[in-house]
Write a protein that holds these residues in place. Structure first.
Motif, short mmCIF file in Angstrom:
data_model
loop_
_atom_site.label_atom_id
_atom_site.label_comp_id
_atom_site.label_asym_id
_atom_site.label_seq_id
_atom_site.Cartn_x
_atom_site.Cartn_y
_atom_site.Cartn_z
N VAL A 31 -6.39 -7.54 11.57
CA VAL A 31 -6.34 -6.05 12.30
C VAL A 31 -5.37 -6.11 13.57
CG1 VAL A 31 -7.73 -4.82 14.06
CG2 VAL A 31 -8.87 -5.68 11.73
N VAL A 32 -5.09 -7.14 14.18
CA VAL A 32 -3.99 -7.35 15.20
C VAL A 32 -2.81 -7.43 14.47
CG1 VAL A 32 -3.04 -9.00 16.89
CG2 VAL A 32 -5.50 -8.52 16.67
N GLY A 33 -2.48 -7.92 13.39
CA GLY A 33 -1.22 -7.89 12.70
C GLY A 33 -0.77 -6.44 12.20
N VAL A 34 -1.69 -5.68 11.54
CA VAL A 34 -1.44 -4.45 11.09
C VAL A 34 -1.48 -3.65 12.26
CG1 VAL A 34 -2.67 -2.41 10.10
CG2 VAL A 34 -2.75 -4.58 9.13
N GLY A 35 -2.07 -3.76 13.52
CA GLY A 35 -1.83 -2.72 14.77
C GLY A 35 -0.46 -3.30 15.18
N ALA A 36 -0.03 -4.23 15.06
CA ALA A 36 1.44 -4.60 15.75
C ALA A 36 2.64 -3.87 14.74
CB ALA A 36 1.54 -6.12 15.92
N LEU A 37 2.18 -4.07 13.54
CA LEU A 37 3.18 -3.32 12.70
C LEU A 37 3.00 -1.96 12.69
CD1 LEU A 37 2.81 -5.19 9.30
CD2 LEU A 37 4.47 -5.48 10.90
N LYS A 38 2.08 -1.23 13.03
CA LYS A 38 1.85 0.27 13.07
C LYS A 38 2.62 0.65 14.35
CE LYS A 38 -1.98 1.55 10.45
NZ LYS A 38 -2.73 2.75 10.36
N LEU A 39 2.73 -0.22 15.64
CA LEU A 39 3.46 0.25 16.70
C LEU A 39 4.99 -0.16 16.56
CD1 LEU A 39 1.15 -1.83 19.41
CD2 LEU A 39 1.50 0.56 19.15
N LEU A 40 5.54 -0.56 15.49
CA LEU A 40 6.64 -1.02 15.28
C LEU A 40 7.80 0.43 15.59
CD1 LEU A 40 7.53 -3.43 12.63
CD2 LEU A 40 8.32 -3.51 14.88
N HIS A 41 7.23 1.63 14.88
CA HIS A 41 8.09 2.85 14.88
C HIS A 41 7.37 3.79 15.72
CE1 HIS A 41 10.29 0.92 11.88
NE2 HIS A 41 9.12 0.57 10.86
N LYS A 42 6.91 3.35 16.72
CA LYS A 42 6.22 4.42 17.67
C LYS A 42 6.54 4.00 19.04
CE LYS A 42 2.16 5.41 14.87
NZ LYS A 42 0.81 5.41 14.89
N ASP A 43 6.32 5.04 20.08
CA ASP A 43 6.47 4.62 21.48
C ASP A 43 5.52 3.76 21.92
OD1 ASP A 43 7.29 4.52 24.05
OD2 ASP A 43 7.37 6.65 24.51
N VAL A 44 5.51 2.40 22.09
CA VAL A 44 4.52 1.82 22.55
C VAL A 44 3.88 2.08 23.74
CG1 VAL A 44 3.59 -0.64 23.12
CG2 VAL A 44 5.41 -0.36 21.53
N ALA A 45 4.42 2.71 24.94
CA ALA A 45 4.02 3.14 26.02
C ALA A 45 3.08 4.46 25.91
CB ALA A 45 5.09 3.44 27.04
N ASP A 46 3.52 5.38 24.98
CA ASP A 46 2.73 6.55 24.78
C ASP A 46 1.49 6.04 23.86
OD1 ASP A 46 4.53 8.22 25.89
OD2 ASP A 46 5.36 8.65 23.86
N THR A 47 1.55 5.20 23.14
CA THR A 47 0.29 4.84 22.27
C THR A 47 -0.63 4.13 23.22
OG1 THR A 47 1.91 4.59 20.44
CG2 THR A 47 -0.50 3.26 20.39
N VAL A 48 -0.16 3.28 23.99
CA VAL A 48 -1.14 2.43 24.87
C VAL A 48 -1.83 3.70 25.82
CG1 VAL A 48 -1.36 1.00 26.93
CG2 VAL A 48 -0.11 0.36 24.57
N THR A 49 -1.08 4.43 26.59
CA THR A 49 -1.58 5.71 27.37
C THR A 49 -2.56 6.53 26.57
OG1 THR A 49 0.51 5.62 28.70
CG2 THR A 49 -0.89 7.16 28.93
N HIS A 50 -2.25 6.75 25.34
CA HIS A 50 -3.09 7.52 24.65
C HIS A 50 -4.56 6.81 24.59
CE1 HIS A 50 -4.89 9.84 21.53
NE2 HIS A 50 -4.97 8.66 20.72
N TRP A 51 -4.30 5.59 24.10
CA TRP A 51 -5.67 4.81 24.07
C TRP A 51 -6.53 4.54 25.20
CZ3 TRP A 51 -8.52 4.77 20.04
CH2 TRP A 51 -8.00 4.88 18.74
N VAL A 52 -5.87 4.34 26.35
CA VAL A 52 -6.43 4.22 27.53
C VAL A 52 -7.00 5.55 28.07
CG1 VAL A 52 -6.04 4.28 30.09
CG2 VAL A 52 -4.75 2.54 28.82
N ASP A 53 -6.58 6.81 27.74
CA ASP A 53 -6.99 8.01 27.95
C ASP A 53 -8.37 8.05 26.94
OD1 ASP A 53 -5.43 8.86 29.93
OD2 ASP A 53 -4.16 10.13 28.63
N VAL A 54 -8.23 7.88 25.63
CA VAL A 54 -9.20 7.88 24.87
C VAL A 54 -10.56 7.09 24.89
CG1 VAL A 54 -10.09 7.34 22.28
CG2 VAL A 54 -7.93 8.70 22.85
N LEU A 55 -10.18 5.63 25.46
CA LEU A 55 -11.42 5.10 25.82
C LEU A 55 -11.92 5.24 27.20
CD1 LEU A 55 -9.98 1.87 24.23
CD2 LEU A 55 -11.65 3.20 23.25
N ARG A 56 -11.14 6.23 27.96
CA ARG A 56 -11.64 6.56 29.07
C ARG A 56 -11.61 5.23 30.22
NH1 ARG A 56 -12.68 11.49 28.86
NH2 ARG A 56 -13.96 12.35 27.15
N VAL A 57 -10.67 4.46 29.99
CA VAL A 57 -10.60 3.25 30.79
C VAL A 57 -9.68 3.77 32.23
CG1 VAL A 57 -9.50 0.88 30.94
CG2 VAL A 57 -10.44 1.99 28.83
#
Length: 141
Positions: free
Chosen positions: A17-43
């Motif tokens: 799961v971690v490896g697939v997640g790392a591969l999915k982040l390859l072609h995305k803006d990591v900052a936007d993705t992390v910010t999105h998940w911080v918002d979704v998880l209400r952290v």
């Protein structure tokens, strides 16, 4: 042995799961993705642990993501071999598990010395117990 096999398979699944997640982040803006998940998880983004993690993730390069996913998939394959072999009660799997798990204990100790966490202590203790149990089991034959 079944419990050890299931533990190895659970670790392999988590690493996949971690490896697939790392591969999915390859072609995305990591900052936007992390910010999105911080918002979704209400952290709370001002939480010092979250802030530290987010700061580290923002600095990750595509080459580092590729290396992380490759290493993760390699280690997951070792764990899958161990877990399946132990579940099938193969004698070679006991030797394989002692060798691979025992060989990684010094790395775990190094990582623990570098950054001490309770989770690392727990995983190290479990891996040492597995190696000792299998060595006793192999020597009794």
């Amino acid at each position: 042995m079944i419990l050890i096999g299931l533990f190895k398979l659970a670790k392999a699944l988590l690493l996949i799961v971690v490896g697939v997640g790392a591969l999915k982040l390859l072609h995305k803006d990591v900052a936007d993705t992390v910010t999105h998940w911080v918002d979704v998880l209400r952290v709370d983004p001002d939480n010092r642990f979250i802030h530290h993690m987010v700061a580290k993730v923002f600095g990750v390069t595509p080459a580092q993501l590729k290396a992380l996913s490759a290493g993760t998939f390699f280690y997951a394959s070792l764990l899958l071999i161990e877990g399946i072999g132990l579940l099938l009660r193969k004698h070679w799997a006991e030797y394989f598990t002692v060798i691979t798990t025992g060989a990684l204990i010094p790395l775990e100790v190094y990582e623990l010395a570098k950054h001490f966490t309770a989770a690392k202590v727990g995983i190290l203790a479990i891996n040492v117990a597995i190696v000792l149990y299998l060595i006793v089991r192999l020597r009794s034959r």
